[in-house]
Write a protein that holds these residues in place. Structure first.
Motif, PDB file in Angstrom:
ATOM      1  N   ALA A 165      32.911  29.406  56.842  1.00 20.35           N
ATOM      2  CA  ALA A 165      32.781  30.805  57.312  1.00 20.35           C
ATOM      3  C   ALA A 165      33.514  31.071  58.607  1.00 20.35           C
ATOM      4  O   ALA A 165      33.348  32.147  59.196  1.00 20.35           O
ATOM      5  CB  ALA A 165      31.304  31.147  57.462  1.00 20.35           C
ATOM      6  N   ALA A 207      28.551  25.527  51.015  1.00 22.88           N
ATOM      7  CA  ALA A 207      27.530  25.613  49.955  1.00 22.88           C
ATOM      8  C   ALA A 207      26.497  26.700  50.247  1.00 22.88           C
ATOM      9  O   ALA A 207      25.434  26.730  49.619  1.00 22.88           O
ATOM     10  CB  ALA A 207      26.837  24.264  49.780  1.00 22.88           C
ATOM     11  N   SER A 219      20.098  23.653  53.021  1.00 25.34           N
ATOM     12  CA  SER A 219      20.458  24.098  54.372  1.00 25.34           C
ATOM     13  C   SER A 219      21.811  23.497  54.732  1.00 25.34           C
ATOM     14  O   SER A 219      22.281  22.562  54.071  1.00 25.34           O
ATOM     15  CB  SER A 219      19.421  23.601  55.390  1.00 25.34           C
ATOM     16  N   GLY A 256      23.257  21.278  49.809  1.00 27.33           N
ATOM     17  CA  GLY A 256      21.800  21.270  49.890  1.00 27.33           C
ATOM     18  C   GLY A 256      21.239  22.636  50.234  1.00 27.33           C
ATOM     19  O   GLY A 256      21.953  23.630  50.283  1.00 27.33           O
TER      20      GLY A 256
HETATM   21  N1  CTP Z   1      22.837  25.367  52.360  1.00 23.37           N
HETATM   22  C1  CTP Z   1      23.960  25.628  53.073  1.00 23.37           C
HETATM   23  C2  CTP Z   1      24.005  26.715  53.999  1.00 23.37           C
HETATM   24  C3  CTP Z   1      25.186  26.958  54.683  1.00 23.37           C
HETATM   25  N2  CTP Z   1      26.262  26.159  54.447  1.00 23.37           N
HETATM   26  C4  CTP Z   1      27.539  26.442  55.102  1.00 23.37           C
HETATM   27  O1  CTP Z   1      27.370  26.415  56.502  1.00 23.37           O
HETATM   28  C5  CTP Z   1      28.294  27.337  57.102  1.00 23.37           C
HETATM   29  C6  CTP Z   1      27.586  28.192  58.156  1.00 23.37           C
HETATM   30  O2  CTP Z   1      26.449  28.761  57.565  1.00 23.37           O
HETATM   31  P1  CTP Z   1      26.187  30.357  57.480  1.00 23.37           P
HETATM   32  O3  CTP Z   1      27.230  31.115  58.207  1.00 23.37           O
HETATM   33  O4  CTP Z   1      24.763  30.605  57.781  1.00 23.37           O
HETATM   34  O5  CTP Z   1      26.447  30.618  55.919  1.00 23.37           O
HETATM   35  P2  CTP Z   1      25.338  31.040  54.880  1.00 23.37           P
HETATM   36  O6  CTP Z   1      24.163  30.121  54.970  1.00 23.37           O
HETATM   37  O7  CTP Z   1      26.031  31.174  53.566  1.00 23.37           O
HETATM   38  O8  CTP Z   1      24.932  32.505  55.405  1.00 23.37           O
HETATM   39  P3  CTP Z   1      23.439  33.137  55.407  1.00 23.37           P
HETATM   40  O9  CTP Z   1      22.673  32.342  56.441  1.00 23.37           O
HETATM   41  O10 CTP Z   1      23.676  34.561  55.809  1.00 23.37           O
HETATM   42  O11 CTP Z   1      22.902  32.965  54.020  1.00 23.37           O
HETATM   43  C7  CTP Z   1      28.880  28.188  55.994  1.00 23.37           C
HETATM   44  O12 CTP Z   1      30.239  27.820  55.779  1.00 23.37           O
HETATM   45  C8  CTP Z   1      28.026  27.855  54.786  1.00 23.37           C
HETATM   46  O13 CTP Z   1      28.750  27.898  53.562  1.00 23.37           O
HETATM   47  C9  CTP Z   1      26.210  25.079  53.559  1.00 23.37           C
HETATM   48  O14 CTP Z   1      27.212  24.369  53.364  1.00 23.37           O
HETATM   49  N3  CTP Z   1      25.056  24.823  52.889  1.00 23.37           N
END
Ligand code: CTP
Ligand SMILES: C[C@](O)(CO)[C@H](O)COP(=O)(O)O
Length: 228
Positions: A111, A15, A83, A81
């Motif tokens: 990821a 997400a 985070s 959510g």
């Molecule tokens: N609110 C969030 C933030 C992250 N993730 C998931 O947690 C995993 C690891 O997070 P990250 O690599 O930081 O992904 P992002 O938050 O999308 O990247 P960024 O911090 O660069 O925005 C990812 O598969 C991402 O989709 C999630 O499910 N919900």
């Protein structure tokens, strides 16, 4: 009383928005070789005989997921959510009544498309009888510096870089994340369990299981996924 054999289920947080990737679509949907990133991750779990079921948590307004998940292969939870911590916590709450308290939940970043059957099996073999749970991780091999006005070296002995899956029993994981408050501190599932005073087991992972975070990571992931 007959013991209920615990199941192993996968929960994929997907997400995020991929801000550090700075791409036009959320990074989990970017192509890695011939398939979108998330599809590689999904396929690793769906093809594993050890995994009873796979859940993917996406944002409520996700417009991509329906084209990615093969029908019936996984369950999509539209409760992401703000985070990663909140996305995982929301998903665990949504699974109340569906999972047994002793079921093992393998939480794995969308990821990290380089996950394969060998790494899933290695983690389950090493942690399946652990009283707490555990995670894949890589021992630090470079010298570690702490930046700032006065740069210093951090002793690297005993330092590991956490990967995923991170596997814990459903009830323990629910309790740990229910108690977690600060998403800037609880950046992985294991840290929430550690905050309860418990010590997860570290199991050596593999560089192929990198988290695709920055644009340069795409080619690295493609290199690993091109090799058998
Ligand atoms: N609110 C969030 C933030 C992250 N993730 C998931 O947690 C995993 C690891 O997070 P990250 O690599 O930081 O992904 P992002 O938050 O999308 O990247 P960024 O911090 O660069 O925005 C990812 O598969 C991402 O989709 C999630 O499910 N919900
Ligand atoms: C869970 C994790 O991949 C372990 O290293 C990492 O904490 C995720 O961090 P992110 O900032 O949400 O990518």
């Amino acid at each position: 009383m007959k013991q209920i054999a615990p199941r192993y289920v996968a929960l994929i947080p997907a997400a995020g928005v991929g801000a550090r990737m700075a791409s036009s679509s959320p990074k989990q949907y970017l192509p890695i070789g011939a398939k979108p990133m998330l599809r590689h991750t999904l396929d690793a779990f769906v093809s594993s005989p050890l995994i009873a079921h796979t859940y993917v948590v996406v944002s409520a307004h996700d417009e991509y997921i329906d084209a990615i998940v093969p029908s019936g292969a996984a369950t999509v939870l539209r409760c992401g959510g703000a985070s990663r911590m909140e996305s995982v916590r929301n998903a665990l709450r949504a699974l109340e009544g569906e999972l047994h308290e002793h079921d093992w939940v393998l939480v794995h970043d969308a990821a990290r498309p380089g996950l394969n059957a060998a790494l899933i099996g290695k983690l389950i073999d090493a942690v399946g009888n652990d009283p707490v749970g555990g995670l894949l991780a890589l021992p630090v091999v470079d010298t570690v510096k702490r930046g700032g006005d006065h740069v210093s070296t951090v002793a690297r002995g005993g330092l590991w870089l956490a990967q995923t899956p991170q596997m814990f029993r459903y009830k323990l994981l629910c309790d740990a994340l229910a108690a977690a408050t600060d998403a800037s501190v609880i950046t992985d599932d294991a840290s929430a369990v550690e905050a309860l005073g418990l010590s997860p087991k570290l199991v050596e992972g593999h560089p192929r299981n990198l988290k695709v975070t920055l644009p340069a990571d795409i080619r690295i992931a493609e290199m690993y996924l091109a090799a058998p």
